[in-house]
Structures are given as structure tokens and as C-alpha cells.
Design a protein around this motif. Sequence first.
Motif, PDB file in Angstrom:
ATOM      1  N   SER A 128       1.905   4.324  -2.987  1.00 52.10           N
ATOM      2  CA  SER A 128       1.521   5.691  -2.578  1.00 52.10           C
ATOM      3  C   SER A 128       0.072   5.797  -2.139  1.00 52.10           C
ATOM      4  O   SER A 128      -0.597   6.812  -2.365  1.00 52.10           O
ATOM      5  CB  SER A 128       1.804   6.695  -3.712  1.00 52.10           C
ATOM      6  OG  SER A 128       3.179   6.697  -4.025  1.00 52.10           O
ATOM      7  N   PRO A 133      -3.023   6.366   0.414  1.00 52.07           N
ATOM      8  CA  PRO A 133      -3.167   7.331   1.500  1.00 52.07           C
ATOM      9  C   PRO A 133      -3.095   6.661   2.861  1.00 52.07           C
ATOM     10  O   PRO A 133      -3.506   5.516   3.024  1.00 52.07           O
ATOM     11  CB  PRO A 133      -4.561   7.918   1.255  1.00 52.07           C
ATOM     12  CG  PRO A 133      -5.305   6.873   0.500  1.00 52.07           C
ATOM     13  CD  PRO A 133      -4.281   6.152  -0.323  1.00 52.07           C
ATOM     14  N   TRP A 135       0.833  -1.193   0.000  1.00 56.27           N
ATOM     15  CA  TRP A 135       0.000   0.000   0.000  1.00 56.27           C
ATOM     16  C   TRP A 135       0.876   1.254   0.000  1.00 56.27           C
ATOM     17  O   TRP A 135       0.670   2.184  -0.786  1.00 56.27           O
ATOM     18  CB  TRP A 135      -0.915  -0.016   1.220  1.00 56.27           C
ATOM     19  CG  TRP A 135      -1.868   1.115   1.321  1.00 56.27           C
ATOM     20  CD1 TRP A 135      -1.730   2.254   2.072  1.00 56.27           C
ATOM     21  CD2 TRP A 135      -3.139   1.236   0.658  1.00 56.27           C
ATOM     22  NE1 TRP A 135      -2.835   3.061   1.917  1.00 56.27           N
ATOM     23  CE2 TRP A 135      -3.710   2.452   1.061  1.00 56.27           C
ATOM     24  CE3 TRP A 135      -3.837   0.424  -0.224  1.00 56.27           C
ATOM     25  CZ2 TRP A 135      -4.943   2.888   0.604  1.00 56.27           C
ATOM     26  CZ3 TRP A 135      -5.079   0.848  -0.679  1.00 56.27           C
ATOM     27  CH2 TRP A 135      -5.617   2.063  -0.257  1.00 56.27           C
ATOM     28  N   LEU A 136       1.880   1.281   0.868  1.00 58.58           N
ATOM     29  CA  LEU A 136       2.785   2.429   0.957  1.00 58.58           C
ATOM     30  C   LEU A 136       3.620   2.561  -0.325  1.00 58.58           C
ATOM     31  O   LEU A 136       3.821   3.666  -0.824  1.00 58.58           O
ATOM     32  CB  LEU A 136       3.695   2.307   2.189  1.00 58.58           C
ATOM     33  CG  LEU A 136       2.980   2.427   3.531  1.00 58.58           C
ATOM     34  CD1 LEU A 136       3.921   2.048   4.670  1.00 58.58           C
ATOM     35  CD2 LEU A 136       2.398   3.813   3.725  1.00 58.58           C
ATOM     36  N   ALA A 137       4.074   1.437  -0.857  1.00 59.69           N
ATOM     37  CA  ALA A 137       4.865   1.455  -2.093  1.00 59.69           C
ATOM     38  C   ALA A 137       4.052   1.981  -3.268  1.00 59.69           C
ATOM     39  O   ALA A 137       4.596   2.589  -4.191  1.00 59.69           O
ATOM     40  CB  ALA A 137       5.395   0.055  -2.404  1.00 59.69           C
TER      41      ALA A 137
END
Length: 107
Positions: free
Chosen positions: A102, A104, A98-100
Motif C-alpha cells: 500500500s 503511495p 510497493w503496491l502490495a
Amino acid sequence: MNAQIKTVDPATVMGWLKEGTATIVDVREPHEHRAAHIPGATLVPLSQFDPSRVPVEPGKHLVFHCQSGRRCGPASARMAESGYTGEINRLNGGMSAWLAASGPVER
């Protein structure tokens, strides 16, 4: 594997979130959730997982996520075993993916 349990990518979940059609359930531990979580996610830690605490909203995609995509497997299985008959989605790669992508987050 149970046919009602699907694996979905972060982009799909982001689209559902944007449309307002996702119910996100974070099965990580409270300290992980406090550090960063998907906006609107409900915390139901795997260590204390109780299917009755999972918010089920008709017409919405139910999505389980954890840090790497592993802990959401047992949570999804327990949800299915509890008698829930709707589709259960697992976020592929979890919060890391999810973070990779981008996605929220709230902190």
C-alpha cells in the motif's frame, strides 16, 4: 555482490520517503512510469541508463526500483561502477511489492 548495494523492503523506503530522506530512481520504461510511480521518483530507464542522470543528494538514501526488483540490479551495479561511492539501495520486490504494501503512487 557489491557491499555498497543493499536490498531494502517497501516499509523502510516508505519511512525514508515520509522523513524526506529518500531519492527514488525508477529504472522502468517511460510507459510503466506514466502508469504509476512512487511520488517524486526520477525516471532513468535501464534501457538508457546513464549514472550522470541519477540525482545524488547528500544525506539522502539513494533507492533504485523497477517493477519486480530485477532491473534495479544492473542499474545499481552500473551506478557503483561509475565511481559513485555512497550506499545504493534496491527496493526488494520493486513496484509490485510497493503496491502490495500500500505504498503511495502517482498516476
